[in-house]
Design an enzyme around this catalytic site. Structure first.
Site, PDB file in Angstrom:
ATOM      1  N   TYR A  39      20.967  30.116  45.560  1.00  0.00           N
ATOM      2  CA  TYR A  39      20.774  31.296  44.714  1.00  0.00           C
ATOM      3  C   TYR A  39      21.804  32.388  45.026  1.00  0.00           C
ATOM      4  O   TYR A  39      21.989  33.308  44.245  1.00  0.00           O
ATOM      5  CB  TYR A  39      19.363  31.875  44.877  1.00  0.00           C
ATOM      6  N   LYS A  95      16.910  17.524  51.521  1.00  0.00           N
ATOM      7  CA  LYS A  95      17.401  16.419  50.689  1.00  0.00           C
ATOM      8  C   LYS A  95      18.585  15.838  51.454  1.00  0.00           C
ATOM      9  O   LYS A  95      19.721  15.787  50.964  1.00  0.00           O
ATOM     10  CB  LYS A  95      17.788  16.974  49.304  1.00  0.00           C
ATOM     11  N   ASP A 141      11.675  15.565  47.033  1.00  0.00           N
ATOM     12  CA  ASP A 141      10.979  14.870  45.937  1.00  0.00           C
ATOM     13  C   ASP A 141       9.651  14.300  46.425  1.00  0.00           C
ATOM     14  O   ASP A 141       8.616  14.394  45.754  1.00  0.00           O
ATOM     15  CB  ASP A 141      11.870  13.788  45.305  1.00  0.00           C
ATOM     16  N   ASP A 170      11.177  27.914  46.419  1.00  0.00           N
ATOM     17  CA  ASP A 170      10.766  28.590  45.188  1.00  0.00           C
ATOM     18  C   ASP A 170       9.823  27.674  44.407  1.00  0.00           C
ATOM     19  O   ASP A 170       8.738  28.065  43.969  1.00  0.00           O
ATOM     20  CB  ASP A 170      12.049  28.875  44.373  1.00  0.00           C
ATOM     21  N   ASP A 186       5.316  27.632  44.463  1.00  0.00           N
ATOM     22  CA  ASP A 186       4.537  27.792  43.229  1.00  0.00           C
ATOM     23  C   ASP A 186       3.614  26.598  43.022  1.00  0.00           C
ATOM     24  O   ASP A 186       2.468  26.749  42.599  1.00  0.00           O
ATOM     25  CB  ASP A 186       5.462  27.929  42.005  1.00  0.00           C
TER      26      ASP A 186
END
Ligand code: NAD
Length: 357
Positions: free
Chosen positions: A141, A192, A224, A248, A252
């Site tokens: 980001y 990852k 994943d 992020d 959620d």
């Protein structure tokens, strides 16, 4: 020792829910002799209206001087037409970057009393208690270079950079190991590393740090798989640590396992343990001013503030126990009525927590 807490109610339901957390904090301040001094400030739309800026200098200065900040929420339709740089959300981003709040702690707790609020089967989620530690000021980001460029072929290409320095990984890792140490002593680092070099380094540093925390069990999981495991068997997790973008998304997802956004607190900390504490939800303009918002996420954020910034564990637990007691008594704001119970207003919920203290 005197400590200071800055209250920033913000917009929409912000002032209503912060008023309830304010009552609760002042009560524990007195009961446990914490010596906290309280200040008030303006942020978001309220600050735009009063001072033409979502983060006035006066608020930023007060924030810098405080040990912790309790924030309600910012934003609302009134300010949606403003240019990006003047929007209420800039107030929040400004606080995060100026105070270097790099560690975002988001617990996902499902109180057994509210198990049916989740869309998952009660046996899968009842008693769920996960803490997600997300890196908040680095990663893809913020990485440079970024943008949209014209290739020689004439085609446009969008690009971002996913980068973490060792220092950035080490400092978020420490926060996560410390959090695990205070909880169930299990830490799962999500990456990852089968595809991204940046997370190969991330994994290496987490393994390195583990030597400093031999009492904490460290495991690794690809993002994943973590997304799948969170809906399949979420209770296997205690603390999860991950980078900005994966965090992020996963935070959620974990929040939604509980089904009740009005119950979820959060903390953002810097390396001095100064922190900003706020509910996970927004300013809920659709119910603002009606006295029906759930104040518990904000009250639980105040408990996190006592634990992480002020190191007052006993007072933090007293608030959490009081919230649990109130739920046991069957008191519910409108958003957590799925199972029935006695419907109460924002203020009545705050008063009930006070009484339970
Ligand atoms: P929201 O979280 O404000 O509301 C989503 C839904 O949940 C609404 O139906 C709302 O009534 C309900 N809700 C939220 N909190 C509740 C509570 N405590 N009790 C009962 N019901 C509750 O999200 P949104 O509608 O997408 O955004 C509204 C505004 O809030 C926007 O301006 C957005 O930019 C802002 N926002 C601010 C923050 C923040 O301050 N950290 C975070 C998210 C959104």
């Amino acid at each position: 020792m005197s400590r200071s807490v800055l209250m920033l109610p913000g917009d929409g339901i912000g002032p209503e829910i912060v008023a309830e957390a304010d009552k609760v904090l002042k009560k524990v301040n007195e009961k446990f002799g914490l010596g906290i001094e309280f200040e008030q400030g303006l942020v978001g739309g309220a600050a735009i209206d009063a001072a033409d800026s979502p983060l006035p200098d006066e608020t930023l200065e007060k924030a810098r001087q405080s040990d912790a900040i309790l924030l309600g929420a910012v934003g609302g339709p009134k300010w949606d037409g403003l240019p990006m740089a003047k929007r209420p959300e800039k107030g929040l981003l400004g606080l995060r970057s100026n105070l270097e709040l790099f560690a975002n702690l988001r617990p996902a707790i499902l109180y057994p009393q509210l198990a049916s609020a989740s869309s998952l089967k009660p046996e899968v989620v009842s008693g769920l208690d996960i803490m997600i530690v997300r890196e908040l000021t680095g990663g893809i980001y913020f990485g440079q270079p970024r943008g949209v460029r014209q290739l020689e072929s004439g085609e446009r290409q969008g690009y971002n950079t996913y980068a973490y320095t060792e220092t950035e990984v080490r400092r978020i890792g420490r926060v996560a190991f410390e959090a695990a140490r205070q909880r169930g002593k299990k830490l799962c680092s999500v990456d990852k590393a089968n595809v991204l070099e940046v997370t190969v380094l991330w994994r290496e540093i987490m393994n390195d740090l583990q030597r400093e925390y031999p009492d904490v069990e460290l495991s690794h999981m690809y993002v994943d798989n973590a997304a799948m495991q969170l809906v399949k068997a979420p209770k296997q997790f205690d603390v999860i640590v991950t980078g900005n973008m994966f965090g992020d998304i996963l935070s959620d997802e974990a929040a939604m396992l509980t089904g009740s956004i009005g119950m979820l607190p959060s903390a953002s900390l810097n390396s001095e343990k100064q922190g900003m504490y706020e509910p996970c939800h927004g300013s809920a303009p659709d119910i603002a001013g009606k006295g029906i918002a759930n104040p518990l996420a904000t009250i639980l954020s105040a408990a996190m503030m006592l634990r992480y910034s002020l190191e007052e564990e006993e007072a933090a637990q007293a608030i959490e126990t009081a919230v649990s007691k109130v739920l046991d008594q069957g008191l519910r704001t409108a958003d957590i009525m799925a199972d029935g119970g006695r419907k109460v207003s924002t203020r009545e919920m705050g008063d009930a927590v006070l009484a339970a203290l």
